[in-house]
Write a protein that holds these residues in place. Structure first.
Motif, mmCIF file in Angstrom:
data_model
loop_
_atom_site.group_PDB
_atom_site.id
_atom_site.type_symbol
_atom_site.label_atom_id
_atom_site.label_comp_id
_atom_site.label_asym_id
_atom_site.label_seq_id
_atom_site.Cartn_x
_atom_site.Cartn_y
_atom_site.Cartn_z
ATOM 1 N N LEU A 53 -9.202 -2.447 -6.429
ATOM 2 C CA LEU A 53 -10.272 -2.547 -5.433
ATOM 3 C C LEU A 53 -11.307 -3.617 -5.791
ATOM 4 O O LEU A 53 -12.110 -3.998 -4.936
ATOM 5 N N SER A 54 -11.284 -4.080 -7.011
ATOM 6 C CA SER A 54 -12.211 -5.142 -7.404
ATOM 7 C C SER A 54 -11.730 -6.510 -6.934
ATOM 8 O O SER A 54 -12.484 -7.479 -6.954
ATOM 9 N N ASN A 55 -10.463 -6.578 -6.493
ATOM 10 C CA ASN A 55 -9.911 -7.806 -5.940
ATOM 11 C C ASN A 55 -10.133 -7.790 -4.438
ATOM 12 O O ASN A 55 -9.735 -6.855 -3.750
ATOM 13 N N LYS A 56 -10.753 -8.826 -3.887
ATOM 14 C CA LYS A 56 -11.175 -8.819 -2.487
ATOM 15 C C LYS A 56 -10.003 -8.645 -1.528
ATOM 16 O O LYS A 56 -10.075 -7.839 -0.577
ATOM 17 N N ILE A 57 -8.915 -9.363 -1.735
ATOM 18 C CA ILE A 57 -7.772 -9.269 -0.827
ATOM 19 C C ILE A 57 -7.120 -7.893 -0.921
ATOM 20 O O ILE A 57 -6.769 -7.278 0.102
ATOM 21 N N LYS A 58 -6.983 -7.395 -2.142
ATOM 22 C CA LYS A 58 -6.378 -6.073 -2.296
ATOM 23 C C LYS A 58 -7.284 -4.991 -1.709
ATOM 24 O O LYS A 58 -6.798 -4.002 -1.153
ATOM 25 N N ARG A 59 -8.588 -5.180 -1.852
ATOM 26 C CA ARG A 59 -9.511 -4.223 -1.232
ATOM 27 C C ARG A 59 -9.355 -4.254 0.287
ATOM 28 O O ARG A 59 -9.374 -3.215 0.953
ATOM 29 N N GLY A 60 -9.192 -5.451 0.841
ATOM 30 C CA GLY A 60 -8.970 -5.558 2.273
ATOM 31 C C GLY A 60 -7.688 -4.882 2.710
ATOM 32 O O GLY A 60 -7.640 -4.236 3.770
ATOM 33 N N TYR B 272 -6.383 -2.332 1.206
ATOM 34 C CA TYR B 272 -6.697 -0.902 1.081
ATOM 35 C C TYR B 272 -7.421 -0.404 2.331
ATOM 36 O O TYR B 272 -7.061 0.621 2.913
ATOM 37 N N VAL B 273 -8.418 -1.162 2.774
ATOM 38 C CA VAL B 273 -9.161 -0.798 3.984
ATOM 39 C C VAL B 273 -8.245 -0.816 5.199
ATOM 40 O O VAL B 273 -8.260 0.101 6.030
ATOM 41 N N ALA B 274 -7.413 -1.855 5.313
ATOM 42 C CA ALA B 274 -6.509 -1.974 6.454
ATOM 43 C C ALA B 274 -5.525 -0.812 6.507
ATOM 44 O O ALA B 274 -5.183 -0.327 7.598
ATOM 45 N N SER B 275 -5.081 -0.351 5.348
ATOM 46 C CA SER B 275 -4.139 0.765 5.320
ATOM 47 C C SER B 275 -4.808 2.051 5.784
ATOM 48 O O SER B 275 -4.291 2.752 6.665
ATOM 49 N N ILE B 276 -5.969 2.376 5.213
ATOM 50 C CA ILE B 276 -6.655 3.618 5.570
ATOM 51 C C ILE B 276 -7.094 3.597 7.035
ATOM 52 O O ILE B 276 -7.019 4.608 7.740
ATOM 53 N N ALA B 277 -7.538 2.436 7.514
ATOM 54 C CA ALA B 277 -7.976 2.312 8.899
ATOM 55 C C ALA B 277 -6.806 2.139 9.867
ATOM 56 O O ALA B 277 -7.017 2.095 11.081
ATOM 57 N N ARG B 278 -5.600 1.987 9.335
ATOM 58 C CA ARG B 278 -4.366 1.923 10.118
ATOM 59 C C ARG B 278 -4.329 0.727 11.069
ATOM 60 O O ARG B 278 -3.756 0.786 12.159
ATOM 61 N N CYS B 279 -4.936 -0.369 10.623
ATOM 62 C CA CYS B 279 -5.001 -1.562 11.481
ATOM 63 C C CYS B 279 -3.606 -2.049 11.887
ATOM 64 O O CYS B 279 -3.372 -2.379 13.048
ATOM 65 N N LEU B 280 -2.694 -2.116 10.928
ATOM 66 C CA LEU B 280 -1.384 -2.688 11.215
ATOM 67 C C LEU B 280 -0.429 -1.683 11.837
ATOM 68 O O LEU B 280 0.620 -2.072 12.361
ATOM 69 N N ALA C 210 0.839 -1.206 0.000
ATOM 70 C CA ALA C 210 0.000 0.000 0.000
ATOM 71 C C ALA C 210 0.869 1.249 0.000
ATOM 72 O O ALA C 210 0.522 2.251 0.609
ATOM 73 N N GLU C 211 1.981 1.179 -0.711
ATOM 74 C CA GLU C 211 2.927 2.300 -0.739
ATOM 75 C C GLU C 211 2.537 3.392 -1.728
ATOM 76 O O GLU C 211 3.066 4.498 -1.671
ATOM 77 N N ALA C 212 1.621 3.087 -2.638
ATOM 78 C CA ALA C 212 1.252 4.029 -3.695
ATOM 79 C C ALA C 212 -0.259 3.988 -3.902
ATOM 80 O O ALA C 212 -0.939 3.037 -3.465
ATOM 81 N N PRO C 213 -0.818 5.020 -4.558
ATOM 82 C CA PRO C 213 -2.266 5.056 -4.760
ATOM 83 C C PRO C 213 -2.795 3.813 -5.474
ATOM 84 O O PRO C 213 -2.210 3.345 -6.444
ATOM 85 N N PHE C 214 -3.906 3.285 -4.989
ATOM 86 C CA PHE C 214 -4.585 2.179 -5.641
ATOM 87 C C PHE C 214 -5.399 2.709 -6.822
ATOM 88 O O PHE C 214 -5.642 3.907 -6.934
ATOM 89 N N ASP C 215 -5.818 1.795 -7.676
ATOM 90 C CA ASP C 215 -6.756 2.147 -8.729
ATOM 91 C C ASP C 215 -8.010 1.292 -8.568
ATOM 92 O O ASP C 215 -8.064 0.384 -7.733
ATOM 93 N N ASP C 216 -9.031 1.608 -9.351
ATOM 94 C CA ASP C 216 -10.305 0.907 -9.214
ATOM 95 C C ASP C 216 -10.172 -0.585 -9.500
ATOM 96 O O ASP C 216 -10.872 -1.403 -8.898
ATOM 97 N N ALA C 217 -9.262 -0.935 -10.406
ATOM 98 C CA ALA C 217 -9.082 -2.351 -10.737
ATOM 99 C C ALA C 217 -8.586 -3.122 -9.524
ATOM 100 O O ALA C 217 -9.021 -4.256 -9.267
#
Length: 287
Positions: free
Chosen positions: A169-176, A178-186, A160-167
């Motif tokens: 986010l269509s992948n479930k693991i990559k979307r997860g 993305y969410v984990a990065s923004i929510a700062r879980c780790l 998650a070092e660089a901006p994601f694209d919509d493609a």
């Protein structure tokens, strides 16, 4: 004939105006979701009262002082007030503060989690800015203590070092991810090295200590370890912990997780929650 052309043109202009307004409203709604359900921006940038966040003074600056090596700072005023908030900032300047940790006067304090926001898609970053612009401006006195700029080194979540694209986010693991990065879980649930999350060797291992008015809490191991992590938890048990602040055995989790769960993560969409749980299951087991 002329009148018909005029009416057609007027209709098209009206439809275009409605489309623009609908698009702007959708952007603000998306921005609100990102700010409230994932980013939890109120946690640092909105003052708290006895009953929780003081929404009458929303985004006017937080109540908590954060300190570290070379800095002591409270969350700044990010309301659109032109003098004491970000109302006079350009979209580019506000975006740089969010994803690069750079303010108009230089580097922001390291507590600003810009490395976690690097993953934001361009549209999502624009949506956050749109939502903040639509908030009520709140004039405040400069935050005390004044900000001091400590040394900052980015520690983005791997992948998650660089901006994601919509493609992506269509992948479930990559979307997860993305969410984990923004929510700062780790950022909270990884082991630390030199007061920073060690995503290389201790990803998801837990151990970070939080001292809150409610007492001392230690971040849990959320790796896939069967005994010490989440390996034996069901997906619904993990989801409940995230959104309700309840452990596997039904006991309430301690702040700050319980606070974040109820005030923010409870608003997470089912799609994002399921993706986040799926991503967490990919974290290799750590002792």
């Amino acid at each position: 004939m002329i009148s018909r052309v005029f009416l057609l043109a007027a209709f098209c202009m009206g439809a275009a105006a409605l489309s623009i307004r609908d698009s702007a409203a959708a952007d603000r709604a998306r921005g609100q979701y990102l700010v409230e359900a994932l980013g939890a921006c109120d946690n640092c940038h909105t003052p708290r009262g006895p009953g929780g966040y003081d929404y009458a003074a929303r985004f006017s600056g937080g109540s908590q002082t954060f300190s570290g090596n070379g800095y002591a700072v409270r969350g700044s005023n990010i309301s659109p007030d032109k003098e004491t908030g970000v109302g006079g900032w350009s979209d580019e300047a506000l975006g740089a503060a969010i994803v690069a940790g750079v303010g108009r006067d230089g580097q922001l304090a390291p507590v600003m989690p810009s490395d976690s926001y690097r993953a934001l898609t361009k549209d999502d970053l624009d949506a956050i800015i749109s939502f903040l612009r639509a908030a009520a401006p709140v004039r405040t006195q400069p935050a005390q203590p004044p900000q001091r700029h400590g040394e900052w080194a980015p520690h983005p979540l791997p992948g998650a070092e660089a901006p994601f694209d919509d493609a992506a986010l269509s992948n479930k693991i990559k979307r997860g991810l993305y969410v984990a990065s923004i929510a700062r879980c780790l950022s909270c649930h990884s082991g630390e090295k030199d007061d920073a999350p060690d995503h290389v060797n201790r990803l998801g291992a837990g151990g970070k200590i939080f001292r809150t008015p409610g007492g001392v809490a230690v971040a849990s191991n959320i790796s896939a370890h069967q005994e010490k992590g989440l390996g034996a938890w069901s997906s619904e048990e993990i989801a409940r912990a995230i959104t309700q602040g309840v452990s596997r055995n039904g006991d309430p989790l301690k702040p700050p997780m319980s606070t974040l769960a109820k005030a923010h993560f409870a608003k997470m969409s089912r799609e994002d929650l399921d993706a986040l749980v799926a991503y967490l299951r990919t974290i290799p087991p750590k002792e």
